[in-house]
Design a protein around this motif. Structure first.
Motif, PDB file in Angstrom:
ATOM      1  N   MET A   1       0.846  -1.171   0.000  1.00  0.00           N
ATOM      2  CA  MET A   1       0.000   0.000   0.000  1.00  0.00           C
ATOM      3  C   MET A   1       0.894   1.237   0.000  1.00  0.00           C
ATOM      4  N   ALA A   2       0.646   2.144  -0.934  1.00  0.00           N
ATOM      5  CA  ALA A   2       1.445   3.362  -1.040  1.00  0.00           C
ATOM      6  C   ALA A   2       1.076   4.324   0.080  1.00  0.00           C
ATOM      7  N   ARG A   3       2.094   4.921   0.673  1.00  0.00           N
ATOM      8  CA  ARG A   3       1.866   5.897   1.736  1.00  0.00           C
ATOM      9  C   ARG A   3       1.598   7.264   1.119  1.00  0.00           C
ATOM     10  N   LYS A   4       0.752   8.020   1.785  1.00  0.00           N
ATOM     11  CA  LYS A   4       0.493   9.393   1.377  1.00  0.00           C
ATOM     12  C   LYS A   4       1.783  10.193   1.587  1.00  0.00           C
ATOM     13  N   PRO A   5       2.288  10.852   0.542  1.00  0.00           N
ATOM     14  CA  PRO A   5       3.541  11.591   0.705  1.00  0.00           C
ATOM     15  C   PRO A   5       3.352  12.783   1.644  1.00  0.00           C
ATOM     16  N   VAL A   6       4.389  13.048   2.409  1.00  0.00           N
ATOM     17  CA  VAL A   6       4.388  14.220   3.273  1.00  0.00           C
ATOM     18  C   VAL A   6       4.766  15.395   2.391  1.00  0.00           C
ATOM     19  N   ALA A   7       3.835  16.254   2.177  1.00  0.00           N
ATOM     20  CA  ALA A   7       4.079  17.375   1.269  1.00  0.00           C
ATOM     21  C   ALA A   7       4.263  18.658   2.064  1.00  0.00           C
ATOM     22  N   ARG A   8       5.336  19.335   1.761  1.00  0.00           N
ATOM     23  CA  ARG A   8       5.629  20.603   2.416  1.00  0.00           C
ATOM     24  C   ARG A   8       4.471  21.589   2.242  1.00  0.00           C
ATOM     25  N   ASP A   9       3.924  21.658   1.036  1.00  0.00           N
ATOM     26  CA  ASP A   9       2.814  22.575   0.782  1.00  0.00           C
ATOM     27  C   ASP A   9       1.562  22.195   1.560  1.00  0.00           C
ATOM     28  N   ALA A  10       1.334  20.895   1.776  1.00  0.00           N
ATOM     29  CA  ALA A  10       0.167  20.481   2.556  1.00  0.00           C
ATOM     30  C   ALA A  10       0.294  20.959   4.002  1.00  0.00           C
ATOM     31  N   VAL A  11       1.492  20.909   4.533  1.00  0.00           N
ATOM     32  CA  VAL A  11       1.732  21.390   5.892  1.00  0.00           C
ATOM     33  C   VAL A  11       1.548  22.906   5.941  1.00  0.00           C
ATOM     34  N   LEU A  12       2.083  23.602   4.955  1.00  0.00           N
ATOM     35  CA  LEU A  12       1.906  25.058   4.896  1.00  0.00           C
ATOM     36  C   LEU A  12       0.428  25.426   4.748  1.00  0.00           C
ATOM     37  N   ASP A  13      -0.284  24.679   3.897  1.00  0.00           N
ATOM     38  CA  ASP A  13      -1.723  24.926   3.733  1.00  0.00           C
ATOM     39  C   ASP A  13      -2.462  24.742   5.053  1.00  0.00           C
ATOM     40  N   ALA A  14      -2.103  23.708   5.793  1.00  0.00           N
ATOM     41  CA  ALA A  14      -2.753  23.442   7.074  1.00  0.00           C
ATOM     42  C   ALA A  14      -2.474  24.569   8.065  1.00  0.00           C
ATOM     43  N   PHE A  15      -1.247  25.039   8.102  1.00  0.00           N
ATOM     44  CA  PHE A  15      -0.892  26.147   8.995  1.00  0.00           C
ATOM     45  C   PHE A  15      -1.684  27.391   8.615  1.00  0.00           C
ATOM     46  N   GLU A  16      -1.750  27.662   7.314  1.00  0.00           N
ATOM     47  CA  GLU A  16      -2.495  28.810   6.818  1.00  0.00           C
ATOM     48  C   GLU A  16      -3.974  28.711   7.220  1.00  0.00           C
ATOM     49  N   GLU A  17      -4.572  27.542   7.031  1.00  0.00           N
ATOM     50  CA  GLU A  17      -5.977  27.328   7.397  1.00  0.00           C
ATOM     51  C   GLU A  17      -6.198  27.571   8.887  1.00  0.00           C
ATOM     52  N   LEU A  18      -5.293  27.066   9.703  1.00  0.00           N
ATOM     53  CA  LEU A  18      -5.430  27.254  11.149  1.00  0.00           C
ATOM     54  C   LEU A  18      -5.283  28.725  11.537  1.00  0.00           C
ATOM     55  N   LEU A  19      -4.349  29.414  10.912  1.00  0.00           N
ATOM     56  CA  LEU A  19      -4.215  30.845  11.193  1.00  0.00           C
ATOM     57  C   LEU A  19      -5.526  31.561  10.885  1.00  0.00           C
ATOM     58  N   ILE A  20      -6.115  31.240   9.757  1.00  0.00           N
ATOM     59  CA  ILE A  20      -7.362  31.881   9.344  1.00  0.00           C
ATOM     60  C   ILE A  20      -8.506  31.491  10.279  1.00  0.00           C
ATOM     61  N   ASP A  21      -8.622  30.198  10.584  1.00  0.00           N
ATOM     62  CA  ASP A  21      -9.768  29.681  11.338  1.00  0.00           C
ATOM     63  C   ASP A  21      -9.709  29.966  12.829  1.00  0.00           C
ATOM     64  N   VAL A  22      -8.513  29.832  13.430  1.00  0.00           N
ATOM     65  CA  VAL A  22      -8.445  29.899  14.897  1.00  0.00           C
ATOM     66  C   VAL A  22      -7.377  30.846  15.419  1.00  0.00           C
ATOM     67  N   GLY A  23      -6.556  31.401  14.550  1.00  0.00           N
ATOM     68  CA  GLY A  23      -5.550  32.352  14.977  1.00  0.00           C
ATOM     69  C   GLY A  23      -4.214  31.724  15.296  1.00  0.00           C
ATOM     70  N   GLU A  24      -3.241  32.596  15.520  1.00  0.00           N
ATOM     71  CA  GLU A  24      -1.854  32.174  15.676  1.00  0.00           C
ATOM     72  C   GLU A  24      -1.620  31.309  16.914  1.00  0.00           C
ATOM     73  N   ARG A  25      -2.202  31.662  18.035  1.00  0.00           N
ATOM     74  CA  ARG A  25      -1.936  30.907  19.272  1.00  0.00           C
ATOM     75  C   ARG A  25      -2.413  29.468  19.184  1.00  0.00           C
ATOM     76  N   ALA A  26      -3.528  29.235  18.521  1.00  0.00           N
ATOM     77  CA  ALA A  26      -4.065  27.876  18.418  1.00  0.00           C
ATOM     78  C   ALA A  26      -3.437  27.078  17.276  1.00  0.00           C
ATOM     79  N   ALA A  27      -2.660  27.729  16.440  1.00  0.00           N
ATOM     80  CA  ALA A  27      -2.004  27.048  15.321  1.00  0.00           C
ATOM     81  C   ALA A  27      -0.689  26.427  15.800  1.00  0.00           C
ATOM     82  N   THR A  28      -0.814  25.471  16.696  1.00  0.00           N
ATOM     83  CA  THR A  28       0.352  24.797  17.255  1.00  0.00           C
ATOM     84  C   THR A  28       0.896  23.770  16.261  1.00  0.00           C
ATOM     85  N   LEU A  29       2.098  23.302  16.516  1.00  0.00           N
ATOM     86  CA  LEU A  29       2.669  22.268  15.644  1.00  0.00           C
ATOM     87  C   LEU A  29       1.803  21.016  15.644  1.00  0.00           C
TER      88      LEU A  29
END
Length: 179
Positions: free
Chosen positions: A1-29
């Motif tokens: 079974m192929a693993r989902k690749p860890v994509a740098r852009d996917a991580v950046l997109d997730a951080f961006e979404e969290l900043l928008i949705d919940v703000g900087e303090r809640a956008a933890t690692l």
């Protein structure tokens, strides 16, 4: 079974979404890793800490703003009209990047503020070439007001169609400024 690749852009997109949705303090690692669907180790492979995520987010903003500035400079309708027309939320990467970075600036992140100031100056320079430096801030404030009023009224998921008439009225004002 192929693993989902860890994509740098996917991580950046997730951080961006969290900043928008919940703000900087809640956008933890941990929250970013969960949102991106990667392990924390996978996240840390690309971004060793939150500051690295912030830096990459601001670099993304710079890249997207550069692309937007190039389009503005080449716009047949002129920089001022381009700026007004592009001042409605359309869920573009630039829109998301801009709002995410705004969340950083809200918490006094100095580098975010510095980058916004630089982008704003580039906008003013291009608009000034189109309508004159004395009127450039008026156009900038028109576009900013349009953007933020639309956001307050309906949020990022709102219908920009409700503001099309406003855009046309502002474009008519830009033509009067050129006069």
């Amino acid at each position: 079974m192929a693993r989902k690749p860890v994509a740098r852009d996917a991580v950046l997109d997730a951080f961006e979404e969290l900043l928008i949705d919940v703000g900087e303090r809640a956008a933890t690692l941990d929250a970013v890793a969960r949102r991106a669907g990667v392990s924390k180790g996978g996240l840390l492979y690309h971004f060793p800490n939150k500051e690295a995520l912030i830096t990459a987010t601001l670099e993304r903003l710079d890249r997207l703003a550069g692309e937007d500035l190039a389009a503005m400079a080449d716009a047949k309708e002129g920089a001022a009209a381009y700026f007004i027309r592009s001042s409605l939320w359309s869920d573009t990467p630039m829109d998301r990047s801009f709002v995410a970075a705004t969340r950083l600036a809200e918490v006094a992140h100095e580098e975010a503020r510095r980058r916004f100031a630089a982008i704003q100056q580039h906008w003013l320079d291009l608009i000034g070439k189109d309508v004159g430096t004395a009127m450039a801030k008026a156009v900038l404030y028109m576009g900013d007001g349009l953007y933020f009023n639309a956001m307050w009224e309906s949020g990022p998921s709102g219908n920009p169609g409700n503001r099309r008439e406003d855009v046309e009225e502002l474009l008519a004002a830009v033509e009067r400024l050129r006069g």
